[in-house]
Every structure is written in structure tokens, then in C-alpha cells.
Design an enzyme around this catalytic site. Sequence first.
Site, PDB file in Angstrom:
ATOM      1  NE  ARG A   9       1.204   8.886  -5.402  1.00 23.08           N
ATOM      2  CZ  ARG A   9      -0.073   8.542  -5.373  1.00 23.08           C
ATOM      3  NH1 ARG A   9      -0.508   7.535  -6.110  1.00 23.08           N
ATOM      4  NH2 ARG A   9      -0.935   9.217  -4.631  1.00 23.08           N
ATOM      5  CG  HIS A  37       4.950   9.379   2.278  1.00 28.57           C
ATOM      6  ND1 HIS A  37       5.079  10.210   1.197  1.00 28.57           N
ATOM      7  CD2 HIS A  37       4.642   8.167   1.770  1.00 28.57           C
ATOM      8  CE1 HIS A  37       4.877   9.538   0.084  1.00 28.57           C
ATOM      9  NE2 HIS A  37       4.608   8.288   0.409  1.00 28.57           N
ATOM     10  CE1 TYR A  78      10.329 -11.297  13.043  1.00 24.14           C
ATOM     11  CE2 TYR A  78       9.381 -11.030  10.858  1.00 24.14           C
ATOM     12  CZ  TYR A  78       9.333 -11.588  12.124  1.00 24.14           C
ATOM     13  OH  TYR A  78       8.310 -12.410  12.466  1.00 24.14           O
TER      14      TYR A  78
END
Length: 857
Positions: free
Chosen positions: A32, A78, A122
Site C-alpha cells: 500500500r 484493487h 464528470y
Amino acid sequence: MEQDRRRVIPINIEEEMKSSYIDYSMSVIVSRALPDVRDGLKPVHRRVLYGMSELGLTAGSAYKKSARIVGEVLGKYHPHGDSAVYDTMVRMAQDFSMRYPLVDGQGNFGSVDGDAAAAMRYTEARLTRLAEELLRDIDKDTVDFQENFDGSLQEPEVLPAAFPSLLVNGADGIAVGMATKIPPHNLGEAVDAVVAYIRNRDISVDELMKYLPAPDFPTGGIIYGYAGVREAYHTGRGRVIMRARMHEEEIRPGRQALIITEIPYQVNKSALIEKIAALAREKRIDGIADLRDESDREGMRIVVELRKDAVPLVVQNQLYKYTPCQQTFGVNMVALVGGRPRTLTLKEMIQHYVEHRHEVVVRRTTYELRKAEERAHVLEGLTIALDHLDAVITIIRHAPDTETARANLMAGVLPAGLTPAQRERLGLPLHEGSLFALTEKQADAILALRLSRLTGLERQKIEEEYRAVLQEIERLRSILASEPLRLQLIIDELLEIKAKFADARRTEIDYAGGDDLLIEDLIEDEQVVVTVSHQGLIKRTSISEYRKQGRGGVGMRGSGMRDEDYIEHLFVSFNHDYLLFFTDQGRCYWLRVYEIPEGSRTSKGRSIRNLIQIAPDDRVRAVLAVRKEDFLDPDFLENHYVLMATRKGLVKKTSLEAFSRPRVDGIIAIDIMEEDELIEAKLTDGEADVILASSSGLAIRFREQDVRPMGRNTRGVRGISLGSGERVVGMVVIAGGEERDVLAISANGYGKRTLLDDYRVQTRGGKGIITLKTTVKTGPLVAIKGVQETDDLMISTHNGIMIRMHVGDISVFGRNTQGVRLINLKPGDAIADVTRVVTEEEEQESATAGTPVLSAD
């Protein structure tokens, strides 16, 4: 029971917690938080890039929605939160976060001011051309693959990385018990350092620093001092001092300013400006007359205007000492080497990258050699077939099926039963036996051969390709046999990338030092005119622009508004005054006047959304101006209130003191219920009268004292009772002694003025009395305003028609009337909104007098 007890395994809790915590910490470290020294990426970065590559989002392809990319990465590689994946992708697209962005974003991907990126639905994205270099040759068995989280797919353990990504873009992460913070560098310099190391494995760190002198941050700036850089490169840890780039400039005759054009890496520009302003208010910096942000698409420009008696060098050093204009980058070059975290020197980082790249070249060459040999094998079979073309055609023609044809071709045996005469006629050998021998792949290639390739030209092409493949095989074998050739290949590819993508250094290295000077300061509190347009454009203008021309002049130019826009609010304030913005979702935002961009009398201004963090689906409903002295006066705050009204008839009064400590992302002003919204907010002294009107044409007038003060996070109390389908259309607040008429306008264009005295005071919460008699002809009431005869109105319809009207042209009638037709509307159209307009004369007179003007109702 005895059997159940035997299943219980006693465990020492200390050992179990120790073991579990170690497992957790290693997971965070390896999977990570820390980058791999080979490709410089954390797992989430690697998965995002690989997922985009699998979607075909190369630099030359069309953009795809970010939500599509996030879903691809989440579903396949993931299995964590979507925000983690999207935030990663956003950072890789920000040119102020990454020295060389790896994602080409389209849409709002945030700003250096700390503005968050737009939602993933968006924005769109694709890979940059440089990111493709990280993935280059990944399909040639250059890296190992591993199973994804559910074992259904394969994902790369590391990327081939054709350039040293860890050096170029750096890394930042916090693991368990350790952290990493690697600065970004210039691509050209990093390539030169790697090439120098390849050519001389015994090169020292100091010699490498001749090629890679220091970090190169995406936001530019200046590295102040060199000791920290040298220590970081030699030991893996160090402190690099970053400074903003600023210069002195004469902005007008006799007035100097410090212009900040670049800021330290990872500094929020808005926070920097706020810090400078705060220190000026606290008198810790002296000599600043004004502060403004003139940044635009061309670049950053923060103007620190100086007083005439200020010493520029003193103010500059003070900014470096007390503000984020000077920051420290704590270098901690920790990365995973062979799956283990290690603190690395500059030379070790380059060494591990070169080892990885060498392995990639070996594996790629081996793969290409295998493919070339396979192709040569096929071409060799085709050549044999062309040399025995008549026999091959006869074998295929006389074979009963494909399997027989394949077997006969492999054996090179003609079909049984051909007579000597047939053999002679076909030009075939008269003897029995095998004519040639082919493998299964060669036989399949011959069976798949098109007749058009039997022409003389095509036959020549096959022979030429065979010779070229043989040469390629020789070249690949020579590469595998020679380490110097492999290293030279790495150098050539690095220099090719440098030629394509390298740019000039952005961060200057300053080897000199200097002492900061201590001096106090207070920003000049200049009087300005603040205007807010109907479309949310805001600006502040020096009042001197209005006072250049007094009464009796030839007039002034218009305020630069667009045809469909107009000034809705105007305030005469000082630079240190406060503005409170209230939105229809019940939030309050706080802004200092000096934070508003300065504009000329004729400029349009800047969108409010660029200054305060309003949600995309929210809009400003009201603006309140409060003097700095009043905002800091406890008595004023306790004895003044913000009176609010909602669409569903609720009213609420909250002490102004509750709004004296807003946050950047706003605070709750009123708890808005579902399907309700705030329609108005007014600053009062607690002694005013309030008029609320409903769409049914009823209005109620009651004392503000009937509304008890409440906290911010409450809904308020009933101001007017509404029937089914009714809603509040407006609120009028009348301070003591004010002479105003009540204007009412209906949806179908009917309206009138009514004297204020016609509205008797009632008890809060009732249905009210008639203010406009609504019928099918008039339509419902859509607006109620407190007006004077000299006011102007802007009336807009649902079809986008805007009509400006003078209040004096509207007749005065009693309450229980429907008024007269004010506007002739086209069929199907209706009035949507009515707004009081600040007139040119009012703007000029108010600014010249220097007195505040109340915002429009």
C-alpha cells in the site's frame, strides 16, 4: 460439551496481537504505502495505469469517463474504496502534484488552491505519452505477473519502466513505523545520471550530482541552500529548503509590490494568501498595503502591494520566515527492494533501476528472439512449399480432408494411386518416397496460405522477409550474448525518451544564504465597492474609481455586465470587512473583502464558486456584509441576528455570533428538510417586522420578536401556514421607520404595489391575509418585494426572457385586488423570478457618499 472444550485453543493475547500487528504492518508496507524501487509506483498507481492500458486508453485514444476507469480498476485489481483509486488518478493528472503527469485528465482535476476535483462521473481521462513508456513492452514477457485478489485475472508485479520513474516523479507515503518522501527530479537530468552510472559503475554520489544536482519541483520555486540536498543524496535522508520565487515590480508610479510567481511544492496557494493576510492583521509583518491574487491561465501571480515607506527586502525576508513562502521538504528515500523496505542513497536508487531495466531488456530480447525463430520456422516452411509448389498443390488437392492434407504435407508424400503418366503430366517426380519434411506449424502455415501469395512478387516478399528475420535473429542473439550491447541499448532508449519528453529545469538552486529581518505591519484598510451580479460574478473596486467623477458629470461607463446579467447586490466596505454567503441548501460561507479579486469599474468580476467551496448543486441566495469592527465586537454580535426563511414557510433567527467562525468549506446555517430550501437571509437588530407571502396570494406580517433565537443546526419555527401545494415566494424585512411599498407579482404577469400600512400585524404561524387576489387568469403569486418608487426590477420568465421595469411605472392598489397586467407573456411562458436591480445612479451615489447599500430583497 467436553468435545467443544477440546476445540478451544488457548493463545497468549500478547503474542497474538504482536503477530497480527506485524502481518498488518507488512501488508501496509509492501502492498500500500511504499513504492517499488524498480518502477517507482505503489500498487494502486500501478493498477490504475495497467487498468487504463487494458481499456485501450492510450495517449492517442479518446477520453473515457473516470468512473469507468475506477470501476475497471476496482473490479479487477484493487478491491478498496473507489475514492482511493480516484484520488490516485487525480493526483497523477495534476501538473502541480506530479513533475510529469501520467494521466491526461479532461475536466476539473483540482487546483493549486486546494480545490477538490470534480466527481468521477464528470471527468474523463487517458494515459499520457510518458505513462506509455512505463508500460512499454509489458506484453513481451518483460515482467512477472501475479493473480489478482480473486485469482480470476493476472496483474503485473512491476512495470517495465523505460525511465527512472521513482526519481522523476518522486513518492510520498506513510506506512507503519516508517514513511517515504522522495522529491521529484528533472527527467533530462535523471536520465543523464543513469547514463553516467551505466558508463561508470564506480561513479561516486558527488559525481552523480553533477548530472542530477537537486530536486526539480513541479511548482518551480527556489532551493535555498545545498547542504540538505547533499546529505539526502549521500544518506537517503535530508532537509531541502524550498522558497517561493518573488521579484520586485513597480505596479504604478511610486508604488512597489512583491510579485510571487512560483510557490513551494505542495503549498496551497489560497492557504498561503490567507496566512500572509493573517500575519499582516496580527502586525507580525509590516509594509503591506494590499494583497491580491491575479493568477490566471497564463500562470501564478500573487501581488503583495507595499506601502510607500516599506523596504521590499525586509518584507520579502519576513514572508520567507513566517509564511509558507519558505517550506522544508524532509527527504526520506525509502523504497521496496526485493519486497523489503530500505533507505537508499542516490546511487543505490539508480543501481536498482538499472538492474531492473537490464532484466527487462534480457527478457524482452529473449521473447523477441523466440518469436523471430518461430516466424523464421514458418517462413522456412513456406519457402520449402514454394520450391515444391506443384507437389504441395497436388497433396492438398487430392487429400480427402484437412487432417490428411496436414499429415501428407508433414511427411512430404504424394497421394497414393497417381500413375507415372499423371506424375509426368503434373511435373512431379516419378519415384516414390518423401519429397520434403515439414513440422505441424509449417504445414498449418501452408494450408492457411492464400493463392495470391503464390505470385512471383509475393514469393519474393516471403524470401526477403525470411532473410530479414534471419538477420534479426542474429542481432537478438548478439544482444543476449553481450552485456555491453544490452547496456548500450538501455542508454539509447533512455536518451530517446529524454529527447522526446525532457524539459527545462523549473526549480532554481540558490547556494547563497541570508538573514531574515523582523518588522511588524498592518494591511491598509482601503474602502472599496463590492458588487455581486445575478449570475454570481463578484469583484471589488477601489472607491477612488467612483470618486473621480461626482454629481453633474457626463456619466460613467456601464459595469461590464453581460446582456443577461445585472448587479443584484452592492456593498461599500473596507478590505478587512466580512461577507457572509447563504446558499439554498442552508450553508453559510465566509469571505474577507480583500480575498475578492480586484476589478475595474467596467470589469465583469470572477465567479463566486472560484472563491468559496460551494457544492455543484448549490447556489448563493443571500449576501450579508458586516463591518470588521462589528464582527469583532461581542455586543454587536450578540444583539444582531440573521433572519432566514425557507420555501416551506419556516423562519429562523440566529445570533450573528454563531456565524463569526465559519470554516473554508462552510457551516450549517439552517437545517433544511427534504424538498425545502432557503429563500432569503437578512441581517436584523431583532426589532424588525417580517412579511412572508405564499403562492396562493396570502401574506402575513408579524414581529420579529415572535421568533425566538435558535442555534445554527435547527430548522426554525412556523412563519406562515401553507395549504397543499403552496410554497413561500418571498420575505420582506422592514426595519423601524422604513417607508416601503409591498410589490406582488403573479406568474401570468399581473402585479401591483400596495402600501405597507395595509398589512396589519398578526401572530406568527397563521395563514395571513390577501396580498394579491389570485385567479386562473393571474396564476399563482411568484414574488413579493419591499420596494421604493425609485427602484428598478428585473423580471425573468421560464423561457429565458428578461425585462427591466421601473417600480414607479407600477400602479398602487389595495390588497384584495389582482393588479394590472405588467407583461404580455407568450403562450406557455410564465414569470420565474423578480429581482431588485442596483441602478447606475444608485451605485454612483452610494459609492461617492461612502455609505453602505442594503442588498436587494
